[in-house]
Design an enzyme around this catalytic site. Structure first.
Site, short mmCIF file in Angstrom:
data_model
loop_
_atom_site.label_atom_id
_atom_site.label_comp_id
_atom_site.label_asym_id
_atom_site.label_seq_id
_atom_site.Cartn_x
_atom_site.Cartn_y
_atom_site.Cartn_z
N LYS A 38 0.82 -1.20 0.00
CA LYS A 38 0.00 0.00 0.00
C LYS A 38 0.86 1.26 0.00
O LYS A 38 0.64 2.17 -0.80
CB LYS A 38 -0.93 0.00 1.21
N ASP B 281 -6.88 1.46 0.74
CA ASP B 281 -7.01 1.64 2.18
C ASP B 281 -8.46 1.33 2.58
O ASP B 281 -9.24 0.82 1.77
CB ASP B 281 -6.60 3.06 2.60
#
Length: 217
Positions: free
Chosen positions: A127, A145
């Site tokens: 991420k 997210d």
């Protein structure tokens, strides 16, 4: 989270992206940074923390440590003091020092621009790497997210049971000409409109295109 909505078709997803683009042609991330190194640090610090909280802590930090070598010169104790208001700050401080050392020793202080190299740094997961690739190098990398996971499933843009599944769905389903900014459009939509507990459906610009069955009145 409620049951994922059904997958939207290509034309509906394109229409949604067009509305996002019209409303915000050049969306930007909200983490403050002065260069790619400070962006890596800020994103790494933002795990399980808010952008607002990270920004408050890093404004003073980045004035004195905006390169890997300056961070090493600052030292672990001083770094810890700067970021002590951020969740998990002790472990994050250790990771920042370790990644700074690696950048100095193995990359001449320069942040690498490949996902694999970024992910090899302590505290930098997929991420974080995708956020850096997207925000700094303008690559159409999708960092999923909690906001993107929620919006992707609620709307039907990118349904999936896992973060990896939603990431693949975003890449597969959103037309190529919208891929660069899709990450920020979806995050900002989730943060300010399609909220977890009280989605603002009444004022939502994609209300008529969204598949979310529990829309608020």
């Amino acid at each position: 989270m409620s049951k994922p909505s059904k997958q939207l078709d290509y034309h509906t997803i394109r229409a949604i992206m067009e509305r996002f683009q019209e409303a915000d042609p050049e969306p930007e991330g909200e983490l403050e940074h002065v260069n790619v190194y400070t962006l890596v640090v800020a994103v790494a610090l933002s795990a399980q923390a808010t952008d607002v909280g990270v920004n408050k802590a890093t404004r003073a930090l980045f004035k004195v440590a905006d390169t890997p070598q300056k961070m090493l010169d600052l030292g672990l104790e001083e770094l810890t003091e700067h970021i002590k208001t951020i969740g998990l700050f002790r472990q994050k401080a250790k990771n920042v020092m370790k990644l700074s050392q690696i950048l100095v020793d193995e990359y001449d202080g320069i942040v690498p621009n490949s996902r694999a190299a970024l992910q090899s740094l302590p505290g930098v997961g997929r991420k974080t790497a995708n956020v850096v690739l997207n925000m700094w190098w303008q690559q159409p990398a999708q960092a999923v997210d909690t906001h993107i996971f929620r919006v992707g499933n609620r709307t039907g843009i990118a349904p999936g049971k896992t973060v990896d599944a939603v990431e693949r769905a975003v890449e597969d389903n959103i037309p190529a000409d919208f891929q660069l900014h899709a990450h920020h459009w979806l995050i900002l939509h989730g943060r300010y409109h399609c909220k977890a507990r009280k989605p603002q459906c009444r004022t939502c610009i994609i209300r008529d295109l969204c598949e979310y069955k529990d829309k608020t009145e």
